[in-house]
Design an enzyme around this catalytic site. Structure first.
Site, PDB file in Angstrom:
ATOM      1  CG  ASP A 192       2.003-106.910 -39.230  1.00  0.00           C
ATOM      2  OD1 ASP A 192       1.112-106.129 -38.853  1.00  0.00           O
ATOM      3  OD2 ASP A 192       3.025-106.519 -39.831  1.00  0.00           O
ATOM      4  CG  ASN A 210       6.487 -95.617 -42.598  1.00  0.00           C
ATOM      5  OD1 ASN A 210       7.637 -96.028 -42.599  1.00  0.00           O
ATOM      6  ND2 ASN A 210       6.152 -94.451 -42.070  1.00  0.00           N
ATOM      7  CG  HIS A 242       4.578-103.688 -37.520  1.00  0.00           C
ATOM      8  ND1 HIS A 242       3.427-104.044 -38.195  1.00  0.00           N
ATOM      9  CD2 HIS A 242       4.773-102.380 -37.816  1.00  0.00           C
ATOM     10  CE1 HIS A 242       2.951-103.005 -38.847  1.00  0.00           C
ATOM     11  NE2 HIS A 242       3.752-101.975 -38.636  1.00  0.00           N
ATOM     12  CG  ASN A 252       0.736 -97.266 -42.307  1.00  0.00           C
ATOM     13  OD1 ASN A 252      -0.246 -96.866 -42.934  1.00  0.00           O
ATOM     14  ND2 ASN A 252       0.962 -96.906 -41.056  1.00  0.00           N
TER      15      ASN A 252
END
Length: 190
Positions: free
Chosen positions: A94, A69, A22, A115
């Site tokens: 990513d 997020n 991530h 997100n």
């Protein structure tokens, strides 16, 4: 004429997440700053910032320090503070829909289930900004996505990650020097 650009690499803050899938956006932001002799010294609008010039343009490189997020909060504040037009913002993220080793540059688009991009879109009130997606691949088990994105790369995968981060830096340089269309032609044909 010199213009100001914002390159925002998305990731999760803290050492626990430093080398996870991530955090490909953070890895690209770090490599871009290194390529320009810049260092992350400032903290503003919930982001670590590095400043540089590239292709005659003023450049701010950001790593939002909110979790993925919520990263749009930081980017939205920076865009407003720096008075950045959407076409001069590039978000690096990513992408589970691209296999590890592939990258894609787009002028605009949906969040595609990401997100971080969803948060950026929500806080900008627009989908019309460039994004550079770095492939990390999907897990074999669809229910294991959270563990997948928060897992570290294997030793073998790190070789590929180094290559795609370098290609991301080259793509960003091309974007800054020649514009989005030429950068897309160069990046997306590989």
């Amino acid at each position: 004429m010199q213009q100001k650009y914002l390159i925002a690499g998305l990731g999760n803050p803290g050492p626990r997440y430093a080398n996870t899938r991530h955090n490909l956006g953070f890895l690209a932001a770090d490599a871009l700053a290194d390529s320009l002799g810049a260092a992350f010294r400032k903290k503003s609008s919930f982001s670590l910032l590095a400043e540089a010039t590239c292709a005659g343009n003023e450049l701010v490189i950001a790593k939002p320090q909110l979790f993925m997020n919520r990263s749009g909060e930081a980017i939205g504040q920076l865009v407003r503070y720096l008075n950045i037009e959407p076409e001069r913002l590039l978000v690096v993220v990513d992408d589970a829909d691209l296999p590890l080793g592939r990258i894609r540059l787009r002028k605009q688009g949906s969040a595609g289930g990401h997100n971080g991009l969803k948060s950026v879109i929500d806080h900008l009130g627009s989908r019309e900004f460039p994004r550079l997606r770095l492939g990390m691949g999907r897990p074999a088990d669809a229910e294991g996505m959270i563990n997948h994105v928060l897992s570290d790369f294997s030793r073998e995968e790190r070789v590929i990650v180094k290559e795609i981060v370098q290609r991301a830096v080259e793509t960003i340089h091309c974007f800054l020097q020649y514009g989005i269309d030429q950068a897309m032609n160069s990046c997306n044909t590989l």
